[in-house]
Design an enzyme around this catalytic site. Structure first.
Site, PDB file in Angstrom:
ATOM      1  N   GLY A 148       1.018  -1.234   0.167  1.00 11.71           N
ATOM      2  CA  GLY A 148      -0.122   0.060   0.015  1.00 11.71           C
ATOM      3  C   GLY A 148       1.033   1.179   0.005  1.00 11.71           C
ATOM      4  CB  CYS A 149       0.639   4.558  -1.784  1.00 10.48           C
ATOM      5  SG  CYS A 149      -0.859   4.903  -1.711  1.00 10.48           S
TER       6      CYS A 149
END
Length: 342
Positions: A148-149
């Site tokens: 996930g960013c």
């Protein structure tokens, strides 16, 4: 040797970012692009900024001949990737950019995503794609799960501190600001310009954001015991970028030293001089991460600030970095692009 690449889900932001980066990659060639709802269209019709590139037309996934594909990037929505990847050839190397394979524990996946995993065997097989910490596993992997960013940003700031034992594991707070492209390209009322411009707001607050599952998994693994962080993201009116303010208990100089030593030889990780703080404008459009450390007014506390581009290092750039390793290439190949400024 040039590697043949397919991009599934090329009509979204991360798919377009993959195309932008691979277009100048010396060892990759795009041979197939999928976009089921836009099948038959040219990429220039979907993204006019790609007009100058010679690209295949968008297809439905079932129309793609994977026999000549060396590696596929899967940039499909969450929960869609599971079924699609399960139907792809077993010898095909895959980098998945969705959340479907990030969590190793089926129970944790069900907790955070609200339903059982549809491909548990693939879930077991997948390697977590935080490149700088899983290089050997990624090199040998067939399936890599992109991080996930938000989770990547927080981990770059915190993982070396847990490894070095320089912070209190029971008092970690992540206050994060994220650009709107992280919410995807589909039309949503709260993402309309008039709703988003000139304001910012917290979302998934109170321990509800799904990237907490990645923090729990990775930090607990390093520490050898459960670690839970407090994390609140905020949506900000910028197109790209993430800035994470991380508050920890630990000597500020020791915190800075641990980060500097851990990332000293890393191509894409830059720790600034003590007291200097990074800005999202300095990494926009690039695969770089900038990290700064300052002391707090409270003795024995520090703040770590980390920034990255959510579409590049937070997603598509890191996916290419992982693909490079899987294909036996220099992991930085095609990614040494200078940030876009101003």
């Amino acid at each position: 040797m040039v590697q043949n690449i397919a991009i599934l889900g090329a009509s979204g932001y991360t798919g377009a970012e993959l195309v932008r980066l691979i277009a100048t990659h010396p060892s990759m060639r795009i041979v197939a692009l999928s976009g089921d709802r836009k099948a038959g269209m040219a990429m220039a019709e979907v993204f006019p900024f790609l007009r100058h590139l010679d690209l295949p037309r968008l297809q439905k996934i079932e129309e793609i001949d994977f026999s000549s594909v060396d590696l596929a990037f899967c940039a499909l929505p969450h929960a869609t990737s599971q079924a699609v990847i399960a139907g792809l050839p077993r010898d095909l190397k895959i980098v998945d950019l969705s959340a479907d394979f990030r969590l190793r524990d089926p129970a944790a996946y069900e907790t955070w995503y609200g339903k059982p995993h549809a491909a548990p065997e693939l879930q077991k097989e997948a390697v977590y794609g935080l490149t700088e910490f899983y290089r050997d596993e990624i090199r040998a992997a067939r399936l890599v799960a992109g991080t996930g960013c938000n989770a990547a940003t927080g981990q770059y700031a915190i993982r070396p501190l847990i490894e070095a034992g320089v912070i209190d594991l029971d008092d970690i707070l992540i206050d994060l600001k994220a650009g709107v492209s992280g919410a995807g390209r589909s039309l949503k009322e709260n993402l309309l310009h008039a709703e988003l411009s000139e304001g910012t707001h917290a979302y998934s607050a109170g321990g509800r954001h799904r990237h907490l599952g990645e923090f729990d998994q990775e930090f607990s693994k390093i520490a050898g015991r459960p670690v839970q962080v407090r994390f609140t993201p905020h949506l900000t009116p910028m197109n790209r970028g993430i800035l994470a303010n991380v508050y920890v208990k630990g000597d500020p100089q020791a915190v800075h030293r641990a980060l500097t030593e851990r990332y000293l030889t890393e191509t894409f990780l830059e720790v600034l001089p003590f007291g200097a703080l990074p800005s999202t404008r300095d990494i926009r459009g690039s695969n770089y991460v900038h990290i700064g450390v300052i002391g707090d007014r409270v003795p024995g506390c520090a703040m770590v600030v980390a920034v990255l581009d959510n579409l590049c290092k937070g997603s598509s750039g890191q996916a290419i970095q992982n693909a490079n390793l899987m294909l036996g290439l220099d992991e930085a190949e095609g990614l040494r692009l200078a940030p876009v400024f101003p």
